[in-house]
Structure formats: C-alpha cells, structure tokens
Design a protein around this motif. Structure first.
Motif, PDB file in Angstrom:
ATOM      1  N   SER A  99       0.850  -1.196   0.000  1.00  0.00           N
ATOM      2  CA  SER A  99       0.000   0.000   0.000  1.00  0.00           C
ATOM      3  C   SER A  99       0.877   1.234   0.000  1.00  0.00           C
ATOM      4  CB  SER A  99      -0.900   0.032   1.234  1.00  0.00           C
ATOM      5  OG  SER A  99      -2.082  -0.680   0.999  1.00  0.00           O
ATOM      6  N   MET A 100       0.319   2.345  -0.503  1.00  0.00           N
ATOM      7  CA  MET A 100       1.105   3.582  -0.564  1.00  0.00           C
ATOM      8  C   MET A 100       0.288   4.744  -0.025  1.00  0.00           C
ATOM      9  SD  MET A 100       3.291   4.995  -3.769  1.00  0.00           S
ATOM     10  CE  MET A 100       4.074   6.608  -3.772  1.00  0.00           C
ATOM     11  N   ILE A 101       0.933   5.550   0.812  1.00  0.00           N
ATOM     12  CA  ILE A 101       0.353   6.821   1.251  1.00  0.00           C
ATOM     13  C   ILE A 101       0.943   7.876   0.334  1.00  0.00           C
ATOM     14  CG2 ILE A 101       0.164   8.485   3.138  1.00  0.00           C
ATOM     15  CD1 ILE A 101       0.703   6.119   5.063  1.00  0.00           C
ATOM     16  N   PHE A 102       0.094   8.470  -0.495  1.00  0.00           N
ATOM     17  CA  PHE A 102       0.593   9.426  -1.486  1.00  0.00           C
ATOM     18  C   PHE A 102       0.872  10.775  -0.846  1.00  0.00           C
ATOM     19  CE2 PHE A 102      -1.449   6.147  -3.961  1.00  0.00           C
ATOM     20  CZ  PHE A 102      -0.530   5.952  -4.985  1.00  0.00           C
ATOM     21  N   GLN A 103       1.616  11.608  -1.604  1.00  0.00           N
ATOM     22  CA  GLN A 103       2.230  12.803  -1.045  1.00  0.00           C
ATOM     23  C   GLN A 103       1.261  13.802  -0.443  1.00  0.00           C
ATOM     24  OE1 GLN A 103       5.085  15.491  -3.367  1.00  0.00           O
ATOM     25  NE2 GLN A 103       6.277  13.690  -2.986  1.00  0.00           N
ATOM     26  N   ASP A 104       0.148  14.082  -1.110  1.00  0.00           N
ATOM     27  CA  ASP A 104      -0.710  15.179  -0.658  1.00  0.00           C
ATOM     28  C   ASP A 104      -2.083  14.661  -0.252  1.00  0.00           C
ATOM     29  OD1 ASP A 104      -2.005  17.498  -0.167  1.00  0.00           O
ATOM     30  OD2 ASP A 104      -1.814  18.352  -2.177  1.00  0.00           O
ATOM     31  N   PRO A 105      -2.373  14.640   1.072  1.00  0.00           N
ATOM     32  CA  PRO A 105      -3.680  14.124   1.505  1.00  0.00           C
ATOM     33  C   PRO A 105      -4.840  14.980   1.010  1.00  0.00           C
ATOM     34  CG  PRO A 105      -2.550  15.186   3.340  1.00  0.00           C
ATOM     35  CD  PRO A 105      -1.573  15.116   2.211  1.00  0.00           C
ATOM     36  N   MET A 106      -4.541  16.249   0.703  1.00  0.00           N
ATOM     37  CA  MET A 106      -5.609  17.157   0.258  1.00  0.00           C
ATOM     38  C   MET A 106      -6.188  16.713  -1.090  1.00  0.00           C
ATOM     39  SD  MET A 106      -5.211  19.034   2.848  1.00  0.00           S
ATOM     40  CE  MET A 106      -3.912  19.278   4.052  1.00  0.00           C
ATOM     41  N   THR A 107      -5.358  16.095  -1.929  1.00  0.00           N
ATOM     42  CA  THR A 107      -5.825  15.702  -3.266  1.00  0.00           C
ATOM     43  C   THR A 107      -6.000  14.186  -3.396  1.00  0.00           C
ATOM     44  OG1 THR A 107      -3.530  15.652  -4.028  1.00  0.00           O
ATOM     45  CG2 THR A 107      -4.741  17.692  -4.386  1.00  0.00           C
ATOM     46  N   LEU A 180       4.301  -1.034   3.432  1.00  0.00           N
ATOM     47  CA  LEU A 180       3.687   0.293   3.325  1.00  0.00           C
ATOM     48  C   LEU A 180       4.735   1.268   2.802  1.00  0.00           C
ATOM     49  CD1 LEU A 180       1.285   2.227   3.938  1.00  0.00           C
ATOM     50  CD2 LEU A 180       2.287   2.567   6.203  1.00  0.00           C
ATOM     51  N   ILE A 181       4.399   1.987   1.717  1.00  0.00           N
ATOM     52  CA  ILE A 181       5.270   3.039   1.197  1.00  0.00           C
ATOM     53  C   ILE A 181       4.635   4.376   1.571  1.00  0.00           C
ATOM     54  CG2 ILE A 181       6.327   4.054  -0.858  1.00  0.00           C
ATOM     55  CD1 ILE A 181       6.043   1.332  -2.240  1.00  0.00           C
ATOM     56  N   ALA A 182       5.350   5.190   2.338  1.00  0.00           N
ATOM     57  CA  ALA A 182       4.830   6.494   2.768  1.00  0.00           C
ATOM     58  C   ALA A 182       5.638   7.585   2.073  1.00  0.00           C
ATOM     59  CB  ALA A 182       4.938   6.620   4.287  1.00  0.00           C
ATOM     60  N   ASP A 183       4.989   8.288   1.140  1.00  0.00           N
ATOM     61  CA  ASP A 183       5.674   9.315   0.350  1.00  0.00           C
ATOM     62  C   ASP A 183       5.419  10.694   0.966  1.00  0.00           C
ATOM     63  OD1 ASP A 183       6.944  10.804  -1.539  1.00  0.00           O
ATOM     64  OD2 ASP A 183       5.647  10.263  -3.213  1.00  0.00           O
ATOM     65  N   GLU A 184       6.419  11.218   1.667  1.00  0.00           N
ATOM     66  CA  GLU A 184       6.317  12.522   2.335  1.00  0.00           C
ATOM     67  C   GLU A 184       4.990  12.612   3.114  1.00  0.00           C
ATOM     68  OE1 GLU A 184       8.696  14.714   2.305  1.00  0.00           O
ATOM     69  OE2 GLU A 184       9.810  14.595   0.420  1.00  0.00           O
ATOM     70  N   PRO A 185       4.739  11.673   4.045  1.00  0.00           N
ATOM     71  CA  PRO A 185       3.408  11.619   4.664  1.00  0.00           C
ATOM     72  C   PRO A 185       3.096  12.787   5.589  1.00  0.00           C
ATOM     73  CG  PRO A 185       4.879  10.097   5.767  1.00  0.00           C
ATOM     74  CD  PRO A 185       5.628  10.640   4.588  1.00  0.00           C
ATOM     75  N   THR A 186       4.106  13.590   5.954  1.00  0.00           N
ATOM     76  CA  THR A 186       3.858  14.665   6.926  1.00  0.00           C
ATOM     77  C   THR A 186       4.175  16.055   6.378  1.00  0.00           C
ATOM     78  OG1 THR A 186       6.091  14.340   7.808  1.00  0.00           O
ATOM     79  CG2 THR A 186       4.320  13.139   8.891  1.00  0.00           C
ATOM     80  N   THR A 187       4.421  16.167   5.077  1.00  0.00           N
ATOM     81  CA  THR A 187       4.860  17.437   4.494  1.00  0.00           C
ATOM     82  C   THR A 187       3.886  18.581   4.725  1.00  0.00           C
ATOM     83  OG1 THR A 187       6.137  16.325   2.814  1.00  0.00           O
ATOM     84  CG2 THR A 187       5.544  18.561   2.333  1.00  0.00           C
ATOM     85  N   GLN A 194       2.281  16.333  12.806  1.00  0.00           N
ATOM     86  CA  GLN A 194       3.315  15.486  12.174  1.00  0.00           C
ATOM     87  C   GLN A 194       3.754  14.394  13.145  1.00  0.00           C
ATOM     88  OE1 GLN A 194       6.619  17.857  10.898  1.00  0.00           O
ATOM     89  NE2 GLN A 194       7.688  16.200   9.964  1.00  0.00           N
ATOM     90  N   ALA A 195       4.047  14.784  14.384  1.00  0.00           N
ATOM     91  CA  ALA A 195       4.509  13.820  15.390  1.00  0.00           C
ATOM     92  C   ALA A 195       3.433  12.785  15.677  1.00  0.00           C
ATOM     93  CB  ALA A 195       4.890  14.561  16.670  1.00  0.00           C
ATOM     94  N   GLN A 196       2.171  13.215  15.760  1.00  0.00           N
ATOM     95  CA  GLN A 196       1.072  12.281  16.025  1.00  0.00           C
ATOM     96  C   GLN A 196       0.921  11.265  14.892  1.00  0.00           C
ATOM     97  OE1 GLN A 196      -2.459  14.634  16.665  1.00  0.00           O
ATOM     98  NE2 GLN A 196      -1.612  15.661  18.453  1.00  0.00           N
ATOM     99  N   VAL A 197       0.978  11.757  13.652  1.00  0.00           N
ATOM    100  CA  VAL A 197       0.823  10.878  12.485  1.00  0.00           C
ATOM    101  C   VAL A 197       1.954   9.844  12.435  1.00  0.00           C
ATOM    102  CG1 VAL A 197       0.928  10.822   9.949  1.00  0.00           C
ATOM    103  CG2 VAL A 197      -0.564  12.459  11.096  1.00  0.00           C
ATOM    104  N   LEU A 198       3.194  10.292  12.703  1.00  0.00           N
ATOM    105  CA  LEU A 198       4.335   9.361  12.707  1.00  0.00           C
ATOM    106  C   LEU A 198       4.189   8.311  13.802  1.00  0.00           C
ATOM    107  CD1 LEU A 198       7.344  11.768  12.036  1.00  0.00           C
ATOM    108  CD2 LEU A 198       6.345  10.133  10.445  1.00  0.00           C
ATOM    109  N   GLY A 211       6.608  -4.096   6.593  1.00  0.00           N
ATOM    110  CA  GLY A 211       7.781  -3.393   6.100  1.00  0.00           C
ATOM    111  C   GLY A 211       7.381  -1.959   5.778  1.00  0.00           C
ATOM    112  N   LEU A 212       8.314  -1.021   5.926  1.00  0.00           N
ATOM    113  CA  LEU A 212       7.998   0.393   5.681  1.00  0.00           C
ATOM    114  C   LEU A 212       9.099   1.058   4.865  1.00  0.00           C
ATOM    115  CD1 LEU A 212       6.341   3.047   6.318  1.00  0.00           C
ATOM    116  CD2 LEU A 212       7.798   3.294   8.341  1.00  0.00           C
ATOM    117  N   ILE A 213       8.684   1.740   3.783  1.00  0.00           N
ATOM    118  CA  ILE A 213       9.607   2.613   3.053  1.00  0.00           C
ATOM    119  C   ILE A 213       9.136   4.043   3.294  1.00  0.00           C
ATOM    120  CG2 ILE A 213      10.506   3.308   0.796  1.00  0.00           C
ATOM    121  CD1 ILE A 213       9.995   0.468  -0.187  1.00  0.00           C
ATOM    122  N   MET A 214       9.953   4.830   3.967  1.00  0.00           N
ATOM    123  CA  MET A 214       9.617   6.215   4.263  1.00  0.00           C
ATOM    124  C   MET A 214      10.370   7.122   3.290  1.00  0.00           C
ATOM    125  SD  MET A 214       8.068   8.428   6.285  1.00  0.00           S
ATOM    126  CE  MET A 214       7.623   7.559   7.783  1.00  0.00           C
TER     127      MET A 214
END
Length: 334
Positions: A99-107, A180-187, A194-198, A211-214
């Motif tokens: 699964s991937m968390i994409f860069q911008d949660p707004m979009t 899980l691939i997290a692409d700039e998940p807190t930008t 940010q700290a809560q999400v991490l 497994g995690l790729i940050m």
C-alpha cells in the motif's frame, strides 16, 4: 529462544526509470538497488527531484506510461518479479500486498464522496466482504488511527489536514499490507500533527509487522521511524546503512552537506550552510560522478568515472570518502 530469521519481502535490483518525450529523455532513476525484510523500515532521503517518488511508483508499477519507462532492473515482491507480472496480478498486490500513502492528503481523497464510501470501496475492491462487514472494518481502523467512527459519513472538506492524512493512512492499512510506502506523509502538516501521524504509523507498523519505506527530505523523520537509511542523489543511492552508521559517520560529501544544512539548536550559527550549486539536469546528466559539479573534494577521476558502491553494511559511492586520509589532503583540483 532462537530468533526467527526475517524474510525478505522486497528486493529492488539495478532499477532504471526514464521519462521519454519527443524533446528529451530524463534519467530519473539510475541503478537503484536495496532490500527490505518483513517488519523493517528504510528511509529514502534526498532533495526534490532526486528520484525517490519515481522509485516508489516503479515498485507499485504505477509509473505513468507514457512518458515513464522502466528501462532496466528487477523488482521482486515476496519472490515475484513485479515487472514481469500481468497488470491483473499487480492490481491484486496493490492494496493487499503493498500500500502507498501518497504525497498530498488534500488531493488523495475524492471530494464528492463521503470518507466512509471511499474506504468501503477500497476494502471491497480487494476483499470479498459484504458492505456491512466492510463498514465495520473501516470504522475499526479509523478509530485505530484516531478518527472517531461517527465521522464515517463526513466529506473530505469537513476534515482538517491532519485528519485527512489519518483517513489516507486508514485507506492504506485496510487490507493489512505486508509493505507500506509512505511518500512525504507529513509534508503538509504542522509539527504537532506530524509527530502524532508518525506515532500512529509506527504503532501500526509494529502491530501488523509491516515493512515500511519512508520517502522524505527530512532527516529527523527518518531518525524517528527507520532502521536503515538510503541517501538518494540524481536517481542513485550514494550512501546507505543503519541510521546510526550514516548519521554518526557520514562518508559521502553530499550526506555531510545535508546534515550541515540543518539548523542546530546547540550552535550559535548566524546562517545555514547550504550545499553549493543545484541538482543536475538529468536530461543532460554530468559525466563521471553526478555530484562532482557541487563537490569541494572533486578530482579529475570524479569528472571522468562513476564510483562503485563500497563497503558492507555501511555503503557509499565515492572515490574520496570523508574520513579517508587521501580526502583530507586537499580539496578540489579545479
């Protein structure tokens, strides 16, 4: 009790990705290789445009084609080569396996659908479950990431940035992925959120042994969340190792430059020390070592040849690594 050996879930070998248009060919990823075991985490760090997101999209087999083409390399997920799989096989792996968390949660969320409907759609696409079962599972995972279940029928515009990111994390975790691939998940988030999400991501990683790729440009985020780190420059990994090895003893001048450009609370410095120059234009990459136009240790060999990766656990790609007597003798011979 003997510790069970961890299985390798992802192996990326000599990955090359180019974006080809009528005007130019951009070499976005140039021979990236790394492995990841179940339950372990690696941070891909580098400037914007270094090739981090393209690497993630290649792993997911989502590089936009055209113009993106994987020109060389292998990507093995649990022993199966993603590049050789059919699109149908890879669709099954996406969501369930990776699964991937994409860069911008707004979009990342559809503004015309409720959050609940979007989550149910994801779960039913990958699992044979009834709508009621799917709704129950989605509510459980929402609560797990700190979103009250009564917000299930709200629309994305009713959520703050931090809450949207939690919904996106829920979406990524619904099918219990192995990776899980997290692409700039807190930008896009402020420091507290940010700290809560991490924290949420790390708790869930431990709980599900994922497994995690940050993917990030923030070395602090990697220090908090990852076992290993890979420094990416111009589509190459130029240094990698455990977080302790790389942070306490950086061998590549670019890695040292990244650390020097971070403000330090214990030093009374007037201004930051940025890395000289700009990242190269990968439509016309420089000869030899891609970093040589910006490196104060550059010698003639750096302009002509690309260095090989040296070392075992702590690896680096440099003819004159920091800490070597030959490097300290003098700077550039320009």
């Amino acid at each position: 009790m003997e510790q069970q050996e961890k299985k390798c879930i992802l192996k990326v070998e000599n990955l090359h990705v180019h974006y080809i248009t009528e005007e130019e060919e951009v070499c976005a990823v140039n021979g990236i290789s790394f492995e990841l075991n179940e339950g372990d985490s690696i941070g891909l760090v580098g400037e914007t445009g270094a090739g981090k997101t393209t690497t993630a999209m290649a792993i997911m087999q989502l590089v936009p084609d055209p113009p993106g083409v994987i020109t060389e390399g292998e990507i093995y997920f649990k022993g199966k080569n993603m590049i050789m799989n059919s699109e149908k096989e890879n669709q099954k792996i996406r969501g369930n396996g990776i699964s991937m968390i994409f860069q911008d949660p707004m979009t990342a969320l559809n503004p015309t659908m409720t959050v609940g409907d979007q989550l149910i759609e994801v779960l039913q696409r990958h699992n044979s479950v009834s709508r009621e079962e799917a709704k129950k599972r989605c509510m459980e995972v929402l609560e797990m990431v700190g979103v009250k279940a009564e917000r299930f029928n709200d629309y994305p515009h009713q959520f703050s940035g931090g809450m949207k990111q939690r919904v996106v994390i829920t979406m990524a975790l619904l099918c219990n992925p192995d990776l899980l691939i997290a692409d700039e998940p807190t930008t896009a988030l402020d420091v507290t959120i940010q700290a809560q999400v991490l924290d949420i991501m790390m708790d869930l990683k431990k709980k599900f042994n994922m497994g995690l790729i940050m993917i990030t440009h923030d070395l602090g985020v990697v220090a908090e969340t990852c076992d290993r780190v890979a420094i990416v420059y111009a589509g190459e990994i130029i240094e990698s190792g455990t977080v302790e090895e790389v942070y306490l003893n950086p061998r590549h001048p670019y890695t040292k430059g990244l650390f020097d450009s971070i403000p330090k609370l214990d030093e009374d410095s007037v201004k930051l020390m940025p890395i000289d120059g700009m990242p190269p234009n990968m439509a016309e990459p420089p000869s030899g070592c891609y970093f040589h136009p910006r490196c104060k240790y550059c010698r003639e060999i750096c302009r002509k040849q690309s260095p090989a990766m040296e070392g075992e656990s702590h690896r680096f790609k440099c003819f004159f690594p920091l800490g070597d007597p030959e490097t300290e003798k003098g700077g550039a011979d320009a």
